[in-house]
Design a protein around this motif. Structure first.
Motif, PDB file in Angstrom:
ATOM      1  N   VAL A 135      26.145  41.633  -5.097  1.00  0.00           N
ATOM      2  CA  VAL A 135      25.701  42.342  -4.065  1.00  0.00           C
ATOM      3  C   VAL A 135      23.517  40.911  -4.773  1.00  0.00           C
ATOM      4  CG1 VAL A 135      24.693  44.079  -3.006  1.00  0.00           C
ATOM      5  CG2 VAL A 135      27.233  44.075  -3.505  1.00  0.00           C
ATOM      6  N   ASP A 136      23.773  41.380  -5.733  1.00  0.00           N
ATOM      7  CA  ASP A 136      22.576  40.950  -6.264  1.00  0.00           C
ATOM      8  C   ASP A 136      22.373  39.586  -5.861  1.00  0.00           C
ATOM      9  OD1 ASP A 136      21.097  43.547  -7.078  1.00  0.00           O
ATOM     10  OD2 ASP A 136      22.799  44.005  -7.911  1.00  0.00           O
ATOM     11  N   GLU A 137      23.397  39.554  -6.498  1.00  0.00           N
ATOM     12  CA  GLU A 137      23.312  37.804  -6.510  1.00  0.00           C
ATOM     13  C   GLU A 137      22.822  36.670  -5.546  1.00  0.00           C
ATOM     14  OE1 GLU A 137      26.449  36.750  -9.823  1.00  0.00           O
ATOM     15  OE2 GLU A 137      27.058  35.839  -7.521  1.00  0.00           O
ATOM     16  N   VAL A 138      23.860  37.681  -4.007  1.00  0.00           N
ATOM     17  CA  VAL A 138      23.458  37.284  -3.031  1.00  0.00           C
ATOM     18  C   VAL A 138      22.010  37.698  -2.172  1.00  0.00           C
ATOM     19  CG1 VAL A 138      23.169  38.123  -0.461  1.00  0.00           C
ATOM     20  CG2 VAL A 138      25.970  37.113  -1.412  1.00  0.00           C
ATOM     21  N   LEU A 139      21.578  39.027  -2.080  1.00  0.00           N
ATOM     22  CA  LEU A 139      19.816  39.019  -2.506  1.00  0.00           C
ATOM     23  C   LEU A 139      19.557  38.114  -2.981  1.00  0.00           C
ATOM     24  CD1 LEU A 139      20.679  43.135  -2.285  1.00  0.00           C
ATOM     25  CD2 LEU A 139      20.871  41.673  -0.194  1.00  0.00           C
ATOM     26  N   ASN A 140      19.493  37.907  -4.035  1.00  0.00           N
ATOM     27  CA  ASN A 140      18.458  37.007  -4.386  1.00  0.00           C
ATOM     28  C   ASN A 140      18.078  35.929  -3.803  1.00  0.00           C
ATOM     29  OD1 ASN A 140      16.875  38.861  -6.501  1.00  0.00           O
ATOM     30  ND2 ASN A 140      18.943  38.951  -7.520  1.00  0.00           N
ATOM     31  N   ASP A 141      19.600  35.283  -4.415  1.00  0.00           N
ATOM     32  CA  ASP A 141      19.517  33.511  -3.904  1.00  0.00           C
ATOM     33  C   ASP A 141      20.498  33.233  -3.234  1.00  0.00           C
ATOM     34  OD1 ASP A 141      19.408  30.663  -3.521  1.00  0.00           O
ATOM     35  OD2 ASP A 141      18.967  30.291  -5.569  1.00  0.00           O
ATOM     36  N   MET A 142      21.309  33.722  -2.104  1.00  0.00           N
ATOM     37  CA  MET A 142      22.350  33.899  -0.897  1.00  0.00           C
ATOM     38  C   MET A 142      23.303  32.194  -1.494  1.00  0.00           C
ATOM     39  SD  MET A 142      24.284  32.474   1.327  1.00  0.00           S
ATOM     40  CE  MET A 142      23.604  32.424   3.253  1.00  0.00           C
ATOM     41  N   ASP A 143      22.023  31.528  -1.281  1.00  0.00           N
ATOM     42  CA  ASP A 143      23.502  29.516  -1.465  1.00  0.00           C
ATOM     43  C   ASP A 143      23.426  29.825  -3.203  1.00  0.00           C
ATOM     44  OD1 ASP A 143      22.587  28.744   1.029  1.00  0.00           O
ATOM     45  OD2 ASP A 143      20.236  28.428   1.162  1.00  0.00           O
ATOM     46  N   HIS A 144      22.748  29.889  -3.775  1.00  0.00           N
ATOM     47  CA  HIS A 144      23.463  29.223  -5.122  1.00  0.00           C
ATOM     48  C   HIS A 144      24.845  31.146  -5.699  1.00  0.00           C
ATOM     49  CE1 HIS A 144      20.273  26.988  -4.820  1.00  0.00           C
ATOM     50  NE2 HIS A 144      21.633  25.974  -5.196  1.00  0.00           N
ATOM     51  N   SER A 145      24.828  31.791  -4.391  1.00  0.00           N
ATOM     52  CA  SER A 145      25.324  33.101  -5.355  1.00  0.00           C
ATOM     53  C   SER A 145      26.422  33.112  -5.807  1.00  0.00           C
ATOM     54  CB  SER A 145      25.274  34.254  -4.186  1.00  0.00           C
ATOM     55  OG  SER A 145      26.277  33.851  -3.036  1.00  0.00           O
ATOM     56  N   SER A 146      27.768  33.972  -5.795  1.00  0.00           N
ATOM     57  CA  SER A 146      28.885  33.634  -6.585  1.00  0.00           C
ATOM     58  C   SER A 146      30.062  33.512  -5.218  1.00  0.00           C
ATOM     59  CB  SER A 146      29.572  34.022  -7.902  1.00  0.00           C
ATOM     60  OG  SER A 146      29.619  35.347  -7.657  1.00  0.00           O
ATOM     61  N   THR A 147      29.733  34.202  -4.322  1.00  0.00           N
ATOM     62  CA  THR A 147      29.924  34.752  -3.148  1.00  0.00           C
ATOM     63  C   THR A 147      30.949  33.305  -2.608  1.00  0.00           C
ATOM     64  OG1 THR A 147      30.756  35.902  -0.763  1.00  0.00           O
ATOM     65  CG2 THR A 147      28.642  34.389  -1.429  1.00  0.00           C
ATOM     66  N   SER A 148      32.196  33.014  -1.810  1.00  0.00           N
ATOM     67  CA  SER A 148      32.704  32.780  -1.259  1.00  0.00           C
ATOM     68  C   SER A 148      32.161  31.485  -0.212  1.00  0.00           C
ATOM     69  CB  SER A 148      33.816  32.888  -0.597  1.00  0.00           C
ATOM     70  OG  SER A 148      34.090  33.622   0.748  1.00  0.00           O
ATOM     71  N   ALA A 149      32.685  30.007   0.053  1.00  0.00           N
ATOM     72  CA  ALA A 149      31.978  29.428   0.832  1.00  0.00           C
ATOM     73  C   ALA A 149      32.105  30.042   2.679  1.00  0.00           C
ATOM     74  CB  ALA A 149      32.463  28.174   1.217  1.00  0.00           C
ATOM     75  N   LYS A 150      33.168  30.466   2.712  1.00  0.00           N
ATOM     76  CA  LYS A 150      33.227  31.106   3.519  1.00  0.00           C
ATOM     77  C   LYS A 150      32.637  32.505   3.700  1.00  0.00           C
ATOM     78  CE  LYS A 150      36.564  34.016   6.751  1.00  0.00           C
ATOM     79  NZ  LYS A 150      38.332  34.646   6.593  1.00  0.00           N
ATOM     80  N   MET A 151      32.291  33.127   3.252  1.00  0.00           N
ATOM     81  CA  MET A 151      31.750  34.487   2.948  1.00  0.00           C
ATOM     82  C   MET A 151      30.085  33.847   3.317  1.00  0.00           C
ATOM     83  SD  MET A 151      30.961  37.286   3.607  1.00  0.00           S
ATOM     84  CE  MET A 151      29.986  39.254   3.810  1.00  0.00           C
ATOM     85  N   LYS A 152      29.833  32.522   2.617  1.00  0.00           N
ATOM     86  CA  LYS A 152      28.782  32.034   2.806  1.00  0.00           C
ATOM     87  C   LYS A 152      28.101  31.915   4.294  1.00  0.00           C
ATOM     88  CE  LYS A 152      27.746  30.181  -2.589  1.00  0.00           C
ATOM     89  NZ  LYS A 152      27.743  29.795  -3.170  1.00  0.00           N
ATOM     90  N   SER A 153      29.271  30.714   4.578  1.00  0.00           N
ATOM     91  CA  SER A 153      28.787  30.201   6.181  1.00  0.00           C
ATOM     92  C   SER A 153      28.657  31.449   7.221  1.00  0.00           C
ATOM     93  CB  SER A 153      30.163  29.428   6.205  1.00  0.00           C
ATOM     94  OG  SER A 153      30.924  30.185   7.302  1.00  0.00           O
ATOM     95  N   LEU A 154      28.898  33.020   7.136  1.00  0.00           N
ATOM     96  CA  LEU A 154      28.992  34.133   7.993  1.00  0.00           C
ATOM     97  C   LEU A 154      27.394  35.274   7.395  1.00  0.00           C
ATOM     98  CD1 LEU A 154      32.715  35.712   7.472  1.00  0.00           C
ATOM     99  CD2 LEU A 154      31.567  34.215   9.952  1.00  0.00           C
ATOM    100  N   LEU A 155      26.897  34.690   6.083  1.00  0.00           N
ATOM    101  CA  LEU A 155      25.239  35.012   5.314  1.00  0.00           C
ATOM    102  C   LEU A 155      25.047  34.025   6.485  1.00  0.00           C
ATOM    103  CD1 LEU A 155      26.325  36.149   2.371  1.00  0.00           C
ATOM    104  CD2 LEU A 155      25.418  38.051   3.978  1.00  0.00           C
ATOM    105  N   ARG A 156      25.108  32.998   6.491  1.00  0.00           N
ATOM    106  CA  ARG A 156      23.897  31.464   6.728  1.00  0.00           C
ATOM    107  C   ARG A 156      23.926  32.851   8.347  1.00  0.00           C
ATOM    108  NH1 ARG A 156      20.186  27.850   7.847  1.00  0.00           N
ATOM    109  NH2 ARG A 156      20.904  26.512  10.040  1.00  0.00           N
ATOM    110  N   ILE A 157      24.649  32.478   9.059  1.00  0.00           N
ATOM    111  CA  ILE A 157      25.054  32.984  10.455  1.00  0.00           C
ATOM    112  C   ILE A 157      24.734  34.087  10.909  1.00  0.00           C
ATOM    113  CG2 ILE A 157      26.379  33.689  12.842  1.00  0.00           C
ATOM    114  CD1 ILE A 157      28.723  31.796  11.487  1.00  0.00           C
ATOM    115  N   ALA A 158      24.430  34.859   9.972  1.00  0.00           N
ATOM    116  CA  ALA A 158      23.856  36.440  10.029  1.00  0.00           C
ATOM    117  C   ALA A 158      22.575  36.146   9.977  1.00  0.00           C
ATOM    118  CB  ALA A 158      24.248  37.613   9.127  1.00  0.00           C
ATOM    119  N   GLY A 159      21.690  35.154   8.559  1.00  0.00           N
ATOM    120  CA  GLY A 159      20.337  35.357   8.188  1.00  0.00           C
ATOM    121  C   GLY A 159      19.968  34.534  10.065  1.00  0.00           C
ATOM    122  N   GLN A 160      20.702  33.547  10.513  1.00  0.00           N
ATOM    123  CA  GLN A 160      19.883  32.648  11.941  1.00  0.00           C
ATOM    124  C   GLN A 160      20.067  33.681  13.119  1.00  0.00           C
ATOM    125  OE1 GLN A 160      19.382  30.486  10.162  1.00  0.00           O
ATOM    126  NE2 GLN A 160      18.800  29.348  12.157  1.00  0.00           N
TER     127      GLN A 160
END
Lengths: 195, 195
Positions: free
Chosen positions: B94-119
């Motif tokens: 959670v804190d990894e994503v809030l601090n720096d989503m692209d370099h967090s340890s969440t999955s590539a799929k979750m990153k792609s969804l968070l990228r959409i959420a950010g847009q």
């Protein structure tokens, strides 16, 4: 067969997900996911048609104004059409506000509320004490300020939802006129999936 | 009496409207206007706790991520706290994503969804075909894309609603921890007005 035969057929822009073809905006999403659709239509109904010191016409105008600022053609056109129906003889005010709110013929109090809605459209923290005092100086009450902020916030959601999934946006103004008449007369009724 | 006696007492920032003092964020607004509160809590419950291919933890993380981008401390802190509870042992994500989503340890799929959420947080039309194709390349389904977009849109609303009315934002992290535990355990239950 030559591609040239099709030169006048515009390629259809598909939605980002598999929603029913030709069903516009929020309706296609309420059919895709009825469980969330139910809450969204209930929110629109209570907020835009429930008890409020703001008239239904004023609330639809705030919705259209925010949607215009968010460049969401579907929401702007449908709620502007609903507002025109509800304003009746004074329907010119809708296009005046959408074109140039500050110089429109709406009341100073309504302008002060639309100014707050415009700040909410940018971000919540953009609403200043001065914006609130300005609205109060024209007689705006807590409930009028509350409803204005929630309508502006809610359309910041609807606009993102329908455009974020690239739902179908009709380009024919007559379609929006029919939608506006339906919204003015019947309110927000969740579309039913085919049995 | 000298003003100096009060020098350590911070002047209290009042909300823009007369909501119950000391009640934080959305709760104070649901008490001020229970009719809209009911629809808003129902929406949060079905969207964040109802059936979805995204886990409750993932959905709370999207909510916290969007709220952080909208600089809404109340929503970010409360939903981050809920996400930490729900991720349990993996709560660092959670804190990894809030601090720096692209370099967090969440999955590539979750990153792609968070990228959409950010847009979506920027504006609906910012979601591109490439963003969607990217998410699909990691296996994201229509329902995952839909729920991501609607969560991001919904928090673009909640953030504007609580900040647009300058509701009370606790500054003590322990208060958010308690809120997060309640949200993880009980979900979104509309606060009741005192009889």
């Amino acid at each position: 067969m030559s591609q040239r035969l099709f030169k006048n057929i515009k390629p259809k822009k598909m939605a980002h997900i598999n929603v029913e073809e030709g069903v516009p905006g929020i309706r296609s999403l309420a059919l895709f996911r009825p469980e969330t659709g139910k809450s969204l239509y209930a929110l629109a109904q209570v907020l835009l048609r429930g008890e409020s010191p703001l008239s239904e016409a004023e609330r639809e105008l705030i919705a259209a104004y925010v949607s215009g600022r968010n460049n969401c053609r579907f929401c702007m056109s449908s709620h502007a059409a609903a507002a025109r129906c509800l304003y009746g003889e004074d329907s010119n005010v809708v296009d005046e506000v959408l074109n140039d709110m500050d110089h429109s013929s709406t009341s100073a109090k309504m302008k002060s509320l639309l100014r707050i809605a415009g700040q909410v459209q940018i971000l919540g923290k953009e609403v200043t004490d001065a914006d609130i005092l300005n609205a109060r100086s024209y007689g705006a009450t807590d409930r009028e300020i509350h409803d204005t902020v929630l309508i502006a916030a809610t359309f910041s959601m609807f606009n993102r939802y329908v455009d974020g999934l690239a739902t179908f946006t009709p380009t024919d103004e007559s379609e929006y006129k029919a939608m506006g008449e339906r919204l003015a007369e019947k309110g927000y009724v969740q579309p039913k999936t085919q049995a």
